[in-house]
Write a protein that holds these residues in place. Structure first.
Motif, short mmCIF file in Angstrom:
data_model
loop_
_atom_site.label_atom_id
_atom_site.label_comp_id
_atom_site.label_asym_id
_atom_site.label_seq_id
_atom_site.Cartn_x
_atom_site.Cartn_y
_atom_site.Cartn_z
N ASN A 106 0.71 -1.29 -0.01
CA ASN A 106 0.04 -0.18 0.03
C ASN A 106 0.94 1.40 -0.02
O ASN A 106 0.49 2.31 -0.49
CB ASN A 106 -0.92 -0.04 1.07
N HIS A 114 1.26 1.86 -3.56
CA HIS A 114 0.28 1.74 -4.53
C HIS A 114 -1.21 2.18 -3.52
O HIS A 114 -2.02 1.42 -3.13
CB HIS A 114 -0.17 0.48 -5.01
N PRO A 115 -0.98 3.40 -3.20
CA PRO A 115 -1.99 3.69 -1.81
C PRO A 115 -3.47 3.88 -2.64
O PRO A 115 -4.26 3.53 -1.65
CB PRO A 115 -1.49 5.28 -1.37
N VAL A 116 -3.52 4.57 -3.71
CA VAL A 116 -4.68 4.89 -4.20
C VAL A 116 -5.36 3.75 -5.04
O VAL A 116 -6.66 3.68 -5.03
CB VAL A 116 -4.82 6.04 -4.81
N VAL A 135 -4.90 -0.30 -6.76
CA VAL A 135 -3.89 -1.32 -6.94
C VAL A 135 -3.41 -1.67 -8.43
O VAL A 135 -2.19 -2.01 -8.73
CB VAL A 135 -4.77 -2.90 -6.48
N SER A 136 -4.40 -1.14 -9.27
CA SER A 136 -4.26 -1.24 -10.80
C SER A 136 -3.56 -0.04 -11.48
O SER A 136 -3.29 -0.12 -12.74
CB SER A 136 -5.50 -1.55 -11.50
N ASP A 137 -3.18 0.89 -10.77
CA ASP A 137 -2.76 2.08 -11.33
C ASP A 137 -0.98 1.97 -11.14
O ASP A 137 -0.56 1.41 -10.14
CB ASP A 137 -3.04 3.45 -10.87
N ASP A 144 1.66 7.20 -11.08
CA ASP A 144 0.44 7.89 -10.96
C ASP A 144 -0.17 8.19 -9.58
O ASP A 144 -1.10 8.74 -9.44
CB ASP A 144 -0.56 7.25 -11.74
N GLN A 145 0.76 7.91 -8.77
CA GLN A 145 0.28 7.97 -7.49
C GLN A 145 1.62 8.35 -6.45
O GLN A 145 1.66 7.95 -5.13
CB GLN A 145 -0.55 6.90 -6.74
N GLU A 150 0.93 10.71 -3.22
CA GLU A 150 0.02 9.85 -2.33
C GLU A 150 1.07 8.88 -1.51
O GLU A 150 1.05 8.66 -0.19
CB GLU A 150 -1.12 9.19 -2.77
#
Lengths: 228, 228
Positions: A105, A108-110, A112-114, A118-119, A122
């Protein structure tokens, strides 16, 4: 019987917790997707309704899925854990699973698939909380669980090989932070070294079966997410 | 023996999966923190090195922690699951645990310890991905796991009571989204209704032991996070 392990062929990821227990226990297995590729991995997943995602272990009939479940199974069948501590050890392994989910997490906080890219903003926020609050909370808990040389006391179990991976993974992902806090967890660090010296693990770490940490796995080193 | 369950007294949360199995099985338990309060819950946690966090079940000596572990334990001791399916059922329960962790991540994507109000923009992004991609993926997996009336076939198990809670929770959290997709999972919805009609569960749902869903728990209804 040679077990058929299915997991992503180019990362340690969640599958590594299973590989380490098999290697430490000297249990024969084939790492199927390393021979047949990721396409075969996903095609084979469809055969087993028991498995939501890799890793899973194929048996004569059916499959055993989910890391903690696979380890509980191997522990029972191959005596990789003292039976009179099985509920305690499964609880610890599930807490390791919680840590692993939180580690994922972080980058990949925002979604799972991005992509991580791109995050990133965050992720920086998530990493700060994880480094400062969660690492001490989890490692403190595991430090308290070590009874003598091993978590179960006199013999190693799958929880020890898993804690080895946790320490190795956190060192790769957060080298600065771990350098700061490691001294607080002497029993855990000694346990990490003891696992690395188990004959099965020492041989494995030298072999090409041990995939190097990389930024496709669960533990990912992004320098911008680390700090002392 | 009357089990002593320890969990937060004002939410369903992760503890509800344990409460439901105990209630369905007619197993005597005391929900300790509902009598003694949250302060006693945290004070008592310090007594049990096995437990990283609530919920945990206190035994004569020691404790069993982690929801899936508690359910596996109760399944074995009280026959709440057919022994010949124990690895399959534990894998399913662990996939439910993954879903629950992702549900929590929807309203707390950036930091476990920050308020929802401080991560609303990120939560909106996380919710979109969860609604559109993860709900169908998880529910499709669970739909395929139903064998006849129940997941284990001819008798209910703790996985059925847990899937009841998943459906109830998702309906509370995402009423619009669930209204759109529910028709795709007829076996799961029928199973939800069958669990609700089990004598132990029907009585429990009518009692004041069943805490109402609220925005302090795992499943939280924030209208801004829902969409068809």
């Amino acid at each position: 019987m040679t077990y058929r392990l299915w997991y992503w062929p180019s990362i340690q990821g969640r599958g590594e917790f299973v590989r380490l227990a098999l290697e430490a226990g000297g249990i024969a297995y084939t790492d199927c997707a390393r021979e047949q590729g990721a396409k075969a991995l996903m095609a084979n997943l469809g055969k087993h309704e028991e498995a939501f995602a890799p890793p899973y272990l194929e048996l004569e009939d059916g499959a055993v899925a989910q890391v903690a479940n696979i380890l509980f199974y191997l522990g029972e069948v191959h005596d990789l854990a003292p039976a009179d501590q099985k509920w305690r050890l499964n609880a610890l392994q599930l807490t390791i699973a919680d840590l692993v989910a939180e580690v994922h997490n972080v980058h990949h906080p925002v979604a799972v698939s991005d992509y991580y890219e791109d995050q990133k903003a965050e992720a920086a926020r998530a990493a700060k909380g994880f480094r400062e609050e969660r690492i001490p909370k989890f490692l403190g808990h595991f430090e308290d669980a070590v009874r003598g040389d091993w978590v179960a006391g006199e013999r190693w179990s799958y929880v020890d090989t898993s804690l080895f991976q946790v320490i190795a993974g956190l060192r790769y992902m957060f080298p600065q932070r771990m350098a700061t806090v490691e001294g607080d967890y002497p029993k855990l660090i000694a346990l990490h070294d003891r696992v690395a010296a188990l004959p099965g693990i020492a041989a494995y770490l030298q072999s090409d079966r041990r995939i190097a940490f990389n930024t496709e796995g669960i533990f990912r080193h992004y320098p911008e997410l680390d700090a002392a």
